[in-house]
Design an enzyme around this catalytic site. Structure first.
Site, PDB file in Angstrom:
ATOM      1  N   SER A   1       0.860  -1.181   0.000  1.00 16.85           N
ATOM      2  CA  SER A   1       0.000   0.000   0.000  1.00 16.85           C
ATOM      3  C   SER A   1       0.899   1.235   0.000  1.00 16.85           C
ATOM      4  O   SER A   1       1.750   1.379   0.873  1.00 16.85           O
ATOM      5  CB  SER A   1      -0.880  -0.054   1.264  1.00 16.85           C
TER       6      SER A   1
ATOM      7  N   ASP B   1      -7.288   3.122  -3.072  1.00 15.26           N
ATOM      8  CA  ASP B   1      -8.002   3.151  -1.783  1.00 15.26           C
ATOM      9  C   ASP B   1      -8.271   4.603  -1.408  1.00 15.26           C
ATOM     10  O   ASP B   1      -7.340   5.389  -1.208  1.00 15.26           O
ATOM     11  CB  ASP B   1      -7.157   2.464  -0.699  1.00 15.26           C
TER      12      ASP B   1
ATOM     13  N   GLY C   1      -4.380  -4.363   6.236  1.00 15.64           N
ATOM     14  CA  GLY C   1      -3.428  -4.098   7.316  1.00 15.64           C
ATOM     15  C   GLY C   1      -3.576  -2.694   7.850  1.00 15.64           C
ATOM     16  O   GLY C   1      -4.255  -1.847   7.252  1.00 15.64           O
TER      17      GLY C   1
ATOM     18  N   LYS D   1      -3.006   5.096  -2.433  1.00 19.47           N
ATOM     19  CA  LYS D   1      -3.968   5.882  -1.680  1.00 19.47           C
ATOM     20  C   LYS D   1      -4.370   7.073  -2.547  1.00 19.47           C
ATOM     21  O   LYS D   1      -3.505   7.718  -3.176  1.00 19.47           O
ATOM     22  CB  LYS D   1      -3.323   6.387  -0.383  1.00 19.47           C
TER      23      LYS D   1
ATOM     24  N   LYS E   1      -1.189  -0.907  -4.365  1.00 18.19           N
ATOM     25  CA  LYS E   1      -2.374  -0.124  -3.984  1.00 18.19           C
ATOM     26  C   LYS E   1      -1.932   1.312  -3.761  1.00 18.19           C
ATOM     27  O   LYS E   1      -0.965   1.570  -3.042  1.00 18.19           O
ATOM     28  CB  LYS E   1      -2.961  -0.717  -2.697  1.00 18.19           C
TER      29      LYS E   1
ATOM     30  N   GLU F   1     -11.237   0.829  -3.408  1.00 17.49           N
ATOM     31  CA  GLU F   1     -11.547   0.497  -2.015  1.00 17.49           C
ATOM     32  C   GLU F   1     -12.172   1.703  -1.313  1.00 17.49           C
ATOM     33  O   GLU F   1     -11.649   2.809  -1.379  1.00 17.49           O
ATOM     34  CB  GLU F   1     -10.232   0.078  -1.337  1.00 17.49           C
TER      35      GLU F   1
ATOM     36  N   ASP G   1     -13.939  -1.613   2.947  1.00 10.29           N
ATOM     37  CA  ASP G   1     -13.024  -1.735   4.074  1.00 10.29           C
ATOM     38  C   ASP G   1     -13.790  -1.217   5.302  1.00 10.29           C
ATOM     39  O   ASP G   1     -14.517  -1.981   5.966  1.00 10.29           O
ATOM     40  CB  ASP G   1     -11.739  -0.935   3.773  1.00 10.29           C
TER      41      ASP G   1
ATOM     42  N   LYS H   1     -10.239  -6.737   7.711  1.00 11.44           N
ATOM     43  CA  LYS H   1      -9.250  -6.463   8.751  1.00 11.44           C
ATOM     44  C   LYS H   1      -9.786  -7.098  10.027  1.00 11.44           C
ATOM     45  O   LYS H   1     -10.810  -6.651  10.556  1.00 11.44           O
ATOM     46  CB  LYS H   1      -9.076  -4.956   8.961  1.00 11.44           C
TER      47      LYS H   1
HETATM   48  O1  OSB Z   1      -7.319   1.802   4.605  1.00 13.79           O
HETATM   49  O2  OSB Z   1      -6.267  -0.006   4.360  1.00 13.79           O
HETATM   50  C1  OSB Z   1      -6.362   1.101   4.886  1.00 13.79           C
HETATM   51  C2  OSB Z   1      -3.250   1.820   7.017  1.00 13.79           C
HETATM   52  C3  OSB Z   1      -3.818   2.491   8.066  1.00 13.79           C
HETATM   53  C4  OSB Z   1      -5.168   2.760   8.055  1.00 13.79           C
HETATM   54  C5  OSB Z   1      -5.947   2.321   6.984  1.00 13.79           C
HETATM   55  C6  OSB Z   1      -5.393   1.602   5.938  1.00 13.79           C
HETATM   56  C7  OSB Z   1      -4.011   1.374   5.937  1.00 13.79           C
HETATM   57  C8  OSB Z   1      -3.290   0.689   4.864  1.00 13.79           C
HETATM   58  C9  OSB Z   1      -1.991   0.042   5.251  1.00 13.79           C
HETATM   59  O3  OSB Z   1      -3.624   0.738   3.707  1.00 13.79           O
HETATM   60  C10 OSB Z   1      -1.722  -1.291   4.674  1.00 13.79           C
HETATM   61  C11 OSB Z   1      -0.559  -1.964   5.383  1.00 13.79           C
HETATM   62  O4  OSB Z   1      -0.673  -2.304   6.591  1.00 13.79           O
HETATM   63  O5  OSB Z   1       0.476  -2.138   4.745  1.00 13.79           O
HETATM   64 MG    MG Z   2      -8.544   0.764   3.223  1.00  9.85          MG
END
Ligand code: OSB
Ligand code: MG
Length: 387
Positions: A146, A199, A301, A174, A172, A224, A249, A273
């Protein structure tokens, strides 16, 4: 299976420094904070669990302080002395306390670790034991990475290139309002074949639906959580207008939420999660629903320490977790994690479930103490910054 009795529970609030800050639509994070749960059984077996949280309520409602409060005042006292013969029955012991999923998930994770170790099982095999008939652990999780919001398109393309060179097979990105179509275009143009997804962490509303249809041209694996963190219904309306599959999510906090999302056509893929849904027992129920509905599934994660990462890898190694999970190698997050050995990216973008019993990683006491000190030192400053 052999039962265990919970003798004591110790809580550790820790702060670890990320190698680089992680920026999402709700802000940038420079440190990992977590509450680690250390559970000891009457037989002297120790189990560890992580409350996967952040230092402020940006992703979910909880923070390190709320998790610590819930655990120390309510959850831990309610379970000390209890005997566990099936970890799926454990949530009933704390059912009278509502909400606070991340806190309860950390406690339940420690129960699963201790239960697996009590029974001489790797955690991944213990999960498989409680999964539907015929589901055996694959021993490794297929993973992706990510990538937070970067200062520029060029830097985004550079980071993606680095991650691909390291061997990650799924990227992925953001996104947020004003940082979406162009970033997808740039990365897709530079890497025409990469498995790519976005995401949004709830940054959009239905007013943006027309705008979001532009993303359909980039052959994305999914988008996402585009809409509100507590919305399901409108995600169904949006899915009707998008070719790209909608992955939920934030909105799916329980098996019941998932059933609603399936009913209203709001979900094409699930990011599960375990922390968000309150633990691994609820996760197993959600896993079963995904199998029943043929819903593609992966494990999300929250930039966990090695303790939370080990448990997530163990779950992500189940066979119906059939898309790459957001669990990357230790060196993507920390210079020195709280546990050993580190997770190293293997062949075909995978992380191996550790060999030992339970979570299969050891918490390093010296690093734990250092991380606890860091939390105490930094917290007052962090608190002021968040206001
Ligand atoms: O939205 O998936 C998410 C990290 C913190 C809060 C929300 C998210 C995330 C990640 C991290 O996308 C993914 C990872 O742990 O590598
Ligand atoms: Mg997410």
């Amino acid at each position: 299976m052999k039962a265990m009795t919970i003798r004591s529970i110790d809580l550790h609030t820790v702060l670890l420094l990320y190698l680089s800050p992680f920026e999402t639509s709700f802000g940038a994070e420079t440190d990992k904070v977590a509450v680690l749960v250390e559970l000891t059984t009457e037989a002297g077996v120790v189990g560890w669990g992580e409350c996967s949280i952040e230092f402020w309520p940006g992703y979910g409602h909880e923070t390190a302080e709320t998790a610590l409060h819930m655990l120390s005042e309510f959850l831990a006292p309610a379970v000390v002395g209890a005997t566990v013969s099936d970890p799926r029955a454990f949530p009933a012991l704390i059912r009278r306390f509502r909400g606070n999923h991340h806190a309860r998930a950390g406690l339940e994770a420690a129960v699963w670790d201790a239960f697996a170790a009590t029974n001489d099982l790797r955690l991944t095999d213990c999960f498989a034991h409680f999964a539907p008939e015929g589901h055996r652990s694959e021993g490794r999780a297929t993973v992706g990475v990510s990538i937070g919001i970067q200062p520029s398109l060029d830097e985004t393309v550079d980071v993606v290139r680095q991650r691909l060179e390291q061997g990650y097979g799924r990227i992925k990105l953001k996104i947020k309002r004003g940082w979406d179509v162009e970033v997808a275009r740039a990365v897709r143009a530079a890497f025409p074949d990469v498995l790519l997804m976005l995401d949004a962490n709830s940054d959009y509303s239905m007013d943006d639906a027309e705008h979001l249809t532009q993303l359909d041209q980039f052959d994305l694996l999914m988008i996402e959580q585009p809409l509100s963190h507590d919305d399901i219904y409108e995600h169904g309306l949006l899915q009707k207008r998008l070719q790209t599959r909608v992955c939920l999510d934030e909105s799916v906090k329980s098996a019941s939420d998932l059933n609603i999302a399936l009913q209203v056509g709001a979900i094409g893929i699930l990011n599960l999660k375990p922390a968000r849904v309150g633990g691994f027992s609820e996760s197993l129920e959600i896993y079963r629903i995904c199998v029943e509905h043929d819903l593609p599934l992966w494990i999300g994660g929250m930039l966990e320490t090695g303790v939370g990462r080990a448990a997530n890898v163990a779950f992500a190694a189940l066979p119906a977790v059939n898309l790459p999970s957001d669990i990357s190698a230790t060196d993507r997050y920390f210079a020195a994690d709280i546990s050993e050995p580190p997770f190293v990216l293997g062949e075909e973008s995978t992380l191996a479930a550790p060999d030992g019993y339970g979570i299969g990683v050891e918490v390093c006491r010296d690093r734990l103490e250092e991380a606890k000190r860091r939390w105490i030192e930094k917290y007052p400053y962090g608190k002021a910054e968040a206001r």
